[in-house]
Design a protein around this motif. Structure first.
Motif, PDB file in Angstrom:
ATOM      1  N   THR A 238       0.888  -1.158   0.000  1.00  0.00           N
ATOM      2  CA  THR A 238       0.000   0.000   0.000  1.00  0.00           C
ATOM      3  C   THR A 238       0.924   1.205   0.000  1.00  0.00           C
ATOM      4  O   THR A 238       1.492   1.559   1.038  1.00  0.00           O
ATOM      5  CB  THR A 238      -0.920  -0.011   1.236  1.00  0.00           C
ATOM      6  OG1 THR A 238      -1.748  -1.197   1.184  1.00  0.00           O
ATOM      7  CG2 THR A 238      -1.804   1.216   1.283  1.00  0.00           C
TER       8      THR A 238
ATOM      9  N   GLN B 179       2.380   4.900  -2.421  1.00  0.00           N
ATOM     10  CA  GLN B 179       2.159   5.889  -3.480  1.00  0.00           C
ATOM     11  C   GLN B 179       2.490   5.304  -4.853  1.00  0.00           C
ATOM     12  O   GLN B 179       3.482   4.590  -5.012  1.00  0.00           O
ATOM     13  CB  GLN B 179       2.996   7.139  -3.203  1.00  0.00           C
ATOM     14  CG  GLN B 179       4.473   7.016  -3.500  1.00  0.00           C
ATOM     15  CD  GLN B 179       4.833   7.300  -4.954  1.00  0.00           C
ATOM     16  OE1 GLN B 179       4.073   7.933  -5.688  1.00  0.00           O
ATOM     17  NE2 GLN B 179       5.979   6.781  -5.377  1.00  0.00           N
TER      18      GLN B 179
ATOM     19  N   GLY C 219       2.447   7.455  -7.832  1.00  0.00           N
ATOM     20  CA  GLY C 219       2.321   8.661  -8.645  1.00  0.00           C
ATOM     21  C   GLY C 219       1.017   9.373  -8.380  1.00  0.00           C
ATOM     22  O   GLY C 219       0.241   8.979  -7.499  1.00  0.00           O
ATOM     23  N   PRO C 220       0.760  10.419  -9.135  1.00  0.00           N
ATOM     24  CA  PRO C 220      -0.468  11.209  -8.917  1.00  0.00           C
ATOM     25  C   PRO C 220      -1.698  10.574  -9.549  1.00  0.00           C
ATOM     26  O   PRO C 220      -2.792  11.085  -9.369  1.00  0.00           O
ATOM     27  CB  PRO C 220      -0.140  12.540  -9.617  1.00  0.00           C
ATOM     28  CG  PRO C 220       0.876  12.193 -10.651  1.00  0.00           C
ATOM     29  CD  PRO C 220       1.656  11.014 -10.129  1.00  0.00           C
ATOM     30  N   HIS C 221      -1.524   9.466 -10.243  1.00  0.00           N
ATOM     31  CA  HIS C 221      -2.618   8.958 -11.078  1.00  0.00           C
ATOM     32  C   HIS C 221      -3.091   7.555 -10.704  1.00  0.00           C
ATOM     33  O   HIS C 221      -4.194   7.171 -11.043  1.00  0.00           O
ATOM     34  CB  HIS C 221      -2.164   8.959 -12.532  1.00  0.00           C
ATOM     35  CG  HIS C 221      -0.938   8.117 -12.745  1.00  0.00           C
ATOM     36  ND1 HIS C 221       0.283   8.399 -12.149  1.00  0.00           N
ATOM     37  CD2 HIS C 221      -0.717   6.987 -13.466  1.00  0.00           C
ATOM     38  CE1 HIS C 221       1.173   7.498 -12.501  1.00  0.00           C
ATOM     39  NE2 HIS C 221       0.588   6.629 -13.295  1.00  0.00           N
ATOM     40  N   LEU C 222      -2.257   6.778 -10.008  1.00  0.00           N
ATOM     41  CA  LEU C 222      -2.667   5.406  -9.686  1.00  0.00           C
ATOM     42  C   LEU C 222      -2.997   5.273  -8.204  1.00  0.00           C
ATOM     43  O   LEU C 222      -2.444   5.987  -7.365  1.00  0.00           O
ATOM     44  CB  LEU C 222      -1.555   4.412 -10.042  1.00  0.00           C
ATOM     45  CG  LEU C 222      -1.244   4.185 -11.520  1.00  0.00           C
ATOM     46  CD1 LEU C 222      -0.263   3.022 -11.677  1.00  0.00           C
ATOM     47  CD2 LEU C 222      -2.512   3.903 -12.319  1.00  0.00           C
ATOM     48  N   PRO C 223      -3.872   4.306  -7.881  1.00  0.00           N
ATOM     49  CA  PRO C 223      -4.241   4.119  -6.469  1.00  0.00           C
ATOM     50  C   PRO C 223      -3.094   3.481  -5.689  1.00  0.00           C
ATOM     51  O   PRO C 223      -2.272   2.744  -6.246  1.00  0.00           O
ATOM     52  CB  PRO C 223      -5.451   3.202  -6.539  1.00  0.00           C
ATOM     53  CG  PRO C 223      -5.316   2.473  -7.819  1.00  0.00           C
ATOM     54  CD  PRO C 223      -4.634   3.421  -8.780  1.00  0.00           C
ATOM     55  N   VAL C 224      -3.084   3.737  -4.381  1.00  0.00           N
ATOM     56  CA  VAL C 224      -1.991   3.225  -3.532  1.00  0.00           C
ATOM     57  C   VAL C 224      -2.040   1.703  -3.410  1.00  0.00           C
ATOM     58  O   VAL C 224      -1.050   1.074  -3.066  1.00  0.00           O
ATOM     59  CB  VAL C 224      -2.011   3.879  -2.137  1.00  0.00           C
ATOM     60  CG1 VAL C 224      -1.788   5.389  -2.262  1.00  0.00           C
ATOM     61  CG2 VAL C 224      -3.303   3.591  -1.386  1.00  0.00           C
ATOM     62  N   GLY C 225      -3.170   1.101  -3.744  1.00  0.00           N
ATOM     63  CA  GLY C 225      -3.256  -0.352  -3.643  1.00  0.00           C
ATOM     64  C   GLY C 225      -2.838  -1.093  -4.906  1.00  0.00           C
ATOM     65  O   GLY C 225      -3.004  -2.322  -4.988  1.00  0.00           O
TER      66      GLY C 225
ATOM     67  N   MET D 149      -3.478  -5.128  -5.703  1.00  0.00           N
ATOM     68  CA  MET D 149      -4.567  -5.476  -6.622  1.00  0.00           C
ATOM     69  C   MET D 149      -4.070  -6.410  -7.730  1.00  0.00           C
ATOM     70  O   MET D 149      -4.735  -7.392  -8.075  1.00  0.00           O
ATOM     71  CB  MET D 149      -5.146  -4.208  -7.261  1.00  0.00           C
ATOM     72  CG  MET D 149      -5.875  -3.297  -6.292  1.00  0.00           C
ATOM     73  SD  MET D 149      -6.275  -1.711  -7.100  1.00  0.00           S
ATOM     74  CE  MET D 149      -6.971  -0.801  -5.709  1.00  0.00           C
TER      75      MET D 149
ATOM     76  N   GLY E 109       0.849   8.710   1.498  1.00  0.00           N
ATOM     77  CA  GLY E 109      -0.002   7.673   0.918  1.00  0.00           C
ATOM     78  C   GLY E 109       0.555   6.271   1.047  1.00  0.00           C
ATOM     79  O   GLY E 109       0.083   5.349   0.394  1.00  0.00           O
ATOM     80  N   THR E 110       1.543   6.086   1.907  1.00  0.00           N
ATOM     81  CA  THR E 110       2.262   4.820   1.991  1.00  0.00           C
ATOM     82  C   THR E 110       2.180   4.229   3.393  1.00  0.00           C
ATOM     83  O   THR E 110       2.410   4.928   4.374  1.00  0.00           O
ATOM     84  CB  THR E 110       3.746   5.044   1.614  1.00  0.00           C
ATOM     85  OG1 THR E 110       3.807   5.603   0.305  1.00  0.00           O
ATOM     86  CG2 THR E 110       4.537   3.743   1.667  1.00  0.00           C
TER      87      THR E 110
ATOM     88  N   THR F   5     -11.678   3.169 -13.872  1.00  0.00           N
ATOM     89  CA  THR F   5     -12.060   4.333 -13.053  1.00  0.00           C
ATOM     90  C   THR F   5     -11.047   4.602 -11.950  1.00  0.00           C
ATOM     91  O   THR F   5     -11.073   5.653 -11.322  1.00  0.00           O
ATOM     92  CB  THR F   5     -13.445   4.127 -12.402  1.00  0.00           C
ATOM     93  OG1 THR F   5     -13.349   3.125 -11.376  1.00  0.00           O
ATOM     94  CG2 THR F   5     -14.475   3.675 -13.433  1.00  0.00           C
ATOM     95  N   LEU F   6     -10.147   3.644 -11.714  1.00  0.00           N
ATOM     96  CA  LEU F   6      -9.143   3.846 -10.667  1.00  0.00           C
ATOM     97  C   LEU F   6      -7.958   4.678 -11.151  1.00  0.00           C
ATOM     98  O   LEU F   6      -7.104   5.069 -10.352  1.00  0.00           O
ATOM     99  CB  LEU F   6      -8.641   2.496 -10.146  1.00  0.00           C
ATOM    100  CG  LEU F   6      -9.650   1.690  -9.325  1.00  0.00           C
ATOM    101  CD1 LEU F   6      -9.087   0.314  -8.991  1.00  0.00           C
ATOM    102  CD2 LEU F   6     -10.028   2.440  -8.055  1.00  0.00           C
TER     103      LEU F   6
ATOM    104  N   ARG G 116      -6.546   8.073 -12.510  1.00  0.00           N
ATOM    105  CA  ARG G 116      -6.927   9.479 -12.627  1.00  0.00           C
ATOM    106  C   ARG G 116      -6.360  10.057 -13.924  1.00  0.00           C
ATOM    107  O   ARG G 116      -5.155   9.954 -14.186  1.00  0.00           O
ATOM    108  CB  ARG G 116      -6.393  10.285 -11.443  1.00  0.00           C
ATOM    109  CG  ARG G 116      -7.288  10.222 -10.218  1.00  0.00           C
ATOM    110  CD  ARG G 116      -7.452   8.806  -9.727  1.00  0.00           C
ATOM    111  NE  ARG G 116      -8.063   8.698  -8.402  1.00  0.00           N
ATOM    112  CZ  ARG G 116      -8.261   7.539  -7.804  1.00  0.00           C
ATOM    113  NH1 ARG G 116      -7.926   6.394  -8.406  1.00  0.00           N
ATOM    114  NH2 ARG G 116      -8.803   7.500  -6.617  1.00  0.00           N
TER     115      ARG G 116
END
Lengths: 254, 254, 254, 254, 254, 254
Positions: F29, F31, F33-39, F43, F81-82, F179-180, F182
């Motif tokens: 879990t 970071q 980047g600004p565009h992908l989820p922390v998970g 996943m 975010g980590t 949708t995950l 950004r």
């Protein structure tokens, strides 16, 4: 609005950090008798945590961290089906996660526990994280937090509250997903299992072999119903919603 | 008949090992406000443990191990006067002592705790020692074990039960040795200290600085009396005597 | 003037912290042959520490912390009657206590040891605490500190100095409380026990089973007398008084 | 006949395991003043260990394990040039190596130390390995083992014995390889450095900054000569040869 | 110019710290079949590290720290001749050494590994030291770093590259010192050993007993020659020289 | 047929234990980047693990344990975010889980990793669990296992393979749930990020601040497409299916 932390980006996580609450569900993967799935405790904690977060999401920033599915379950190892962390390892996981959050400027962490064997350890982690990292930490076992309300709804009458893999937990799983409960559930005419050392007993007594003597459940699963489970879950969610809200409001962070 | 383990020879210790109970008092050395001594928690646990052992000594072999005067007190470090063990160290001490006893064929260990910060840790040690070493272990915080009886005697009305360095603990020390209580004791008009995360709260909440905000005591020491302290101690001793006896009788060791 | 740290309030502890010495007695709970109590080492360290503190109390602030009754005694576990801490746990206890004191602005800690198995560990703790925490730490085993004077008084002629559970330690316990020595004490015609690896030997030799071969004492307890014990204790107290005073005077703390 | 363990095959190592002695030199990599190399302590231990093994190789199976060049030197970190292991790490290394040897059925391990900061730790490892693994372990610091003979040869008159980076150690390095000593060596008119807490002092006193006050050496390197160094090394080798032989002969392994 | 760190004084070490590279060779002491010495891995790493440092010494300050002869070799313990550190201990050693260097203001550490079992651990240490201590750390296993060039020279055709105690490593030892290789070397007609879980396999598979099934070497030592070994070593040295140089030049330290 | 271990009862888990494979997905879990989820990493690992298990379920008993969503991510802590575990804690979790499985007579564990920072640690855990517990353990990072096939499909041409939060991982998340991701995703004209120490580099180089210099992704997310992601996932699933099958078939368990 997303409430799952895993689905947020690092930027989105900052709102939670700055002025919100991160909820961390912790459970266990351990035997739950011949009838319940080994993930029972984690499923329950995750469910009430997510529902409470959903209820709170329009009031203040809130998210639910990925569930920690592994807990401190050495007493269930003899039955098989159990993946347990040592007490020290479980505590280290909570401390590491809390330190990570402090490093990212999170101010409030709320640990929601679904497994009795973790109960003491989340309390120690809460205390030590607050002292060491200067963050606010709340911790509860959801059925203990809602004990009064659950008892008022009769949950302590059909079996132990919460017990282990008995009427209470079987009701919860029936409500979550009835196909996860293997039928026929075992029946036990009365509360026959010997008293097993638990958190709320005046004296905690641990005798080798006491769990093995129970076949892995503390009271009769046959008394469970899905309707009861739905009631219990609603109580848990309502109480948790209230508790997280109070934790947020009462915050003495600047 | 000697009841202090430290005074026994190794041969004499064997009767306790084979068919008796070893009681281990654990406490703390930590600030207790401006009026109580830093050894308060250890003194209380040692006193009730020894008195219960004396009451039991003609029924079955029993002894009281040397008191562990140092506990898990990180929350009191900011006040000074505190010598604390890390949670992991405290747990390691209990595990090492329990392993030593198992090595010497002891069958029953009863941990009597006098400090709130140790409460969860003695429970974890009890569970893990029973599982790992195959010995029977009981653990309690003496005021929690006797909560019902103490509350019946009004102990929850003059202040928190047990609270910290408030009316309850001040009464205890007055009863043990009134010269150890510095007068005049501080007075607090009402239960004004913010709720500090404790064992028995539905949700444990830990906020940085909450202890500092209390001046180190949770409720008014001025409400304490030696007579109350004597009553509380007698209740604790009677309950502990009963609990150790039940632990011994209910033993499922062969 | 109180010299027991446990009896001080946090405010009273500040004088010791600011410009005094805190003495910490450490011992063991371990077999001492068929005739001596298992608390022998702790009793001795506590006694000399308290007597030295009493002698110094009118010169500068001094107090004696609660005795750590559990030490590093794995070599005595096979005999029973022994409650031992692992070397790492014992070291962690000393480090945690020293860190607590540094946190409370204590400047000087003096560790007085009564058990051979702790000897090296107190030295390591002293070094590492001084380096890590910036406090002054002294550490000694009391009979090693006073070796020259004790030898001058003949203590090395009646048996090993200090040996284990032999003439020297039996004399000490006879002087402390003769009822604690079980009679008749065992007699051993000569220094017959094989050399057991000790601190002061040019080469430390550890052979499995060497302790078991001794029946748990190194030389003849029958040569002990209470009068000798009183002499030895007085020597230990005088030397410790002097050593603590020099430690205080020679302090290079500002 | 090869005496370096690193050069043996696994089959050749079995003779040492079955009926011989494995010698393990341990040292340090740490500042030794402005004139001596940082490997001084390791070089000395390795040299005497290898020479003793060579002298013994025709009597019984013996080999010298690879030198552990890193020791417990936190007190030298402020000077630079120091690569230190924490006390716990150093102890873990010795325990792991001893456990490996026990696994391979080795019966006798002899640890030869060249660094004061390791002295206590090798003793603890020796004791705990013998108890836990059932192997025979000897441990010594070579200059402490030969203290009497070295003192008879005047080593305690030209400076501390062994001191640190003073006349004794400078003599040793001059004898090993004079090009490793930077000239001119510092001169110090008298034994002016303050007493630094050492193993053999009656009381070990550790004061922050005491090492820094010495410029990293305890007595005058200018008094060293290569001839003295050769004498000291010969004494060390002879004493070690004798000690290893006695350890082998006195073995109570079957 | 000296390149061995152990031979430098603390003052001389400062040039390396300020603007150079310290190279740390790590290896193992473990069985290498019936024909190779147990020190094989350490010898190789030390040799290439020293040769590369010698080649670089006139370009920038560089030194080679004392070789760590003990690595993580639990898979070789069943064969005997092995002295292994636990993974956690090995990692702790690297962390402690890196912290010491950071304390002494070193800016660049280059770990050169000679043992497959250490490969992952040096990578973790590199990452964590850079993050925690703010120093630049490079880490490689020398034969993995030079894999492309070694393969171009045919090293992957005579056996596994590097394999264990097979044609590659036997060639290396023949080149270093042919007397260290016991003749006749074992012959194996083809690459018959089952695939043993290694670093570079797409999936790492660890099966109990797989090493024992190989007699401790992975491919045929009989294919080794000293000439091949000299070629391999030269490749390793050249590549390491280049890699250390690039590490130095590419440094983003100020 | 259920493939999620959490949904099985203890009895149902026995078939997996006795003659099947338990797959454990581990991720992170952290970071992205600004565009992908922390998970992201968790996943991916969970998805390929579950799909492979589904494909295998009719061939032999197989199940997927609950995903461990927390990994070793200290290098991402500076971005926020980590939630990271220390390397030692992460390793302890894997060891505890493996020990639990061995206790329950499981014979085969397959660890599927989705996060680069865990890569070395799963290898160490696999080796040590097989040695200590006698179970068969396989471990892989799924994109490393399928590197050849992924590269053949062009995955190494649009960016690093796998890189971090670049074209490869962005494609994966687009395929899992568009949708995950950004939008607009950041664009980077070329592979401009400095080389960051990774598993597969000949030399691992760790420089403080190197991650911060990248804004947290290694190559251009703008090159990602959902179609590519589906291709990559299919490759990963096919390769994992094959690898688990081979692991099962090649088993040397009796």
């Amino acid at each position: 609005m997303r409430i799952l932390f895993a689905e947020l980006t690092r930027e989105e996580s900052r709102a939670i950090a700055r002025d919100g609450v991160l909820i961390l569900p912790v459970g266990a993967t351990e035997q739950h008798g011949p009838h319940l799935p080994v993930g029972t405790d984690s499923m329950g904690a995750e469910y009430v945590a997510r529902a409470a977060a959903a209820a709170l999401a329009d009031r203040f920033p809130v998210a639910v961290a990925p569930t920690l599915w592994y807990g401190s379950s050495p007493h269930h190892l003899p039955f098989g089906g159990t993946m347990s962390l040592d007490a020290g390892t479980f505590l280290a996981v909570l401390m590491d996660l809390g330190r990570s959050l402090a490093r990212a400027s999170f101010r409030r962490l709320f640990i929601v526990n679904g497994h009795g064997g973790n109960h003491e350890l989340i309390g120690i982690a809460a205390r030590d994280l607050a002292l060491e990292e200067g963050i606010e930490v709340a911790a509860c076992s959801w059925w203990a937090m809602a004990h009064h309300e659950l008892a008022s709804a009769g949950a302590a009458e059909i079996g132990r509250l919460p017990g282990h893999a008995g009427a209470f937990e079987s009701s919860i799983v029936l409500a979550l997903d009835a196909t996860l409960v293997r039928e026929p559930r075992p029946h036990r005419p009365e509360w026959s299992s010997p008293l097993i050392g638990t958190v709320d007993a005046p004296v905690r007594i641990e005798r080798p072999g006491s769990w093995e003597a129970t076949d892995g459940f503390t009271d009769s699963p046959s008394r469970a119903t899905a309707a009861l489970g739905r009631t219990y879950l609603k109580i848990g969610i309502d109480r948790l919603t209230e508790a997280v809200s109070e934790f947020y409001m009462g915050s003495n962070a600047p």
